[in-house]
Design a protein around this motif. Structure first.
Motif, short mmCIF file in Angstrom:
data_model
loop_
_atom_site.label_atom_id
_atom_site.label_comp_id
_atom_site.label_asym_id
_atom_site.label_seq_id
_atom_site.Cartn_x
_atom_site.Cartn_y
_atom_site.Cartn_z
N ASP A 72 -38.47 1.02 -29.80
CA ASP A 72 -38.60 -0.28 -30.45
C ASP A 72 -40.01 -0.48 -30.99
O ASP A 72 -40.21 -1.17 -31.99
N VAL A 73 -40.98 0.14 -30.32
CA VAL A 73 -42.38 0.09 -30.76
C VAL A 73 -42.72 1.29 -31.63
O VAL A 73 -43.24 1.16 -32.74
N TRP A 74 -42.44 2.49 -31.15
CA TRP A 74 -42.84 3.75 -31.78
C TRP A 74 -42.26 3.91 -33.18
O TRP A 74 -42.95 4.37 -34.09
N HIS A 75 -41.01 3.51 -33.36
CA HIS A 75 -40.35 3.72 -34.65
C HIS A 75 -40.91 2.83 -35.76
O HIS A 75 -40.67 3.08 -36.94
N LYS A 76 -41.66 1.80 -35.38
CA LYS A 76 -42.32 1.00 -36.41
C LYS A 76 -43.31 1.87 -37.19
O LYS A 76 -43.44 1.76 -38.40
N ARG A 77 -44.02 2.75 -36.46
CA ARG A 77 -44.99 3.62 -37.10
C ARG A 77 -44.33 4.87 -37.68
O ARG A 77 -44.65 5.30 -38.79
N LEU A 78 -43.38 5.45 -36.94
CA LEU A 78 -42.77 6.71 -37.38
C LEU A 78 -41.88 6.54 -38.60
O LEU A 78 -41.92 7.35 -39.53
N PHE A 79 -41.05 5.50 -38.58
CA PHE A 79 -40.02 5.35 -39.62
C PHE A 79 -40.04 4.00 -40.33
O PHE A 79 -39.21 3.76 -41.20
#
Length: 220
Positions: free
Chosen positions: A97-104
């Motif tokens: 929920d946090v990480w995918h903001k930056r990754l995708f």
């Protein structure tokens, strides 16, 4: 006299019902998905049950899918959790929920995260299931809060702490536990290879720590 004795024996035999083991389902993302591997935390948890002669009292199963966020768990809880007829569910989600903001460029806004999490808990509790929820551990293991996503991860971890208190859930604060461990064991301030292989997914030491913490928390 013989009839009374026979009746007493029948009553005693009928009173000894087999103990139904408590079924625990671990519900989450790729960290939980990998937990069923030979060195994963779920496998280690199951081994601890055997070592402590608790395998007849508890059963453990995984329901993790890589890339999942809180709304993914909400959408699949019936098929992947309720179908297993659990007595207890341990939810460990939040990294994506946090990480995918930056990754995708995706992820989950913090207010929606809280709403989906609360709705999922209430669905499980309505079935009489005991729920324990976990804060996300890390996206990078540097101890000085210089990992890129530490700010968001801390915020989402606090949301989980609040949701646990508001919904009478058990809480395992892996965010706090991992940071405390790193302060003692990461003098070089590395971003990985302390409890994870890549800053997120568990290495052998991380799997053991998680299994030990969950066992102490869940098995009474």
């Amino acid at each position: 006299m013989k009839k009374c004795l026979m009746l007493a024996i029948v009553v005693v035999m009928c009173s000894f019902q087999p103990v139904k083991p408590v079924k625990i389902v671990f519900f989450g993302d790729s960290i939980t998905e990998y937990g069923v591997k030979p060195d994963g935390f779920i496998t280690l948890f199951q081994q601890k049950l055997k070592d402590n002669k608790q395998e007849g009292n508890y059963e453990a199963a995984g329901a993790g899918i890589g890339g999942n966020k809180i709304y993914d768990l909400y959408l699949r809880y019936e098929d992947d959790v309720l179908a297993k007829n659990p007595d207890m569910v341990v939810i460990w989600v939040g990294v994506n929920d946090v990480w995918h903001k930056r990754l995708f460029g995706t992820g989950t806004d913090w207010d929606k995260f809280a709403k989906f999490y609360t709705a999922l808990i209430k669905k499980l509790q309505a079935k009489g299931i005991k729920v324990t929820i976990c804060t996300p551990a890390s996206i990078g293991e540097k101890t000085d809060y210089s990992n890129e996503l530490d700010g968001d991860l801390n915020r989402y971890s606090q949301i989980i702490r609040d949701v646990a208190a508001q919904n009478n859930c058990g809480l395992v604060d892996f965010r706090k536990l991992f940071h405390e461990y790193a302060l003692k064991n990461n003098p070089q301030n590395k971003d990985r290879d302390i409890l994870t292989v890549d800053g997120v997914h568990l290495n052998a030491t991380g799997n053991k720590l998680v299994a030990d913490v969950l066992y102490k928390t869940l098995i009474k």
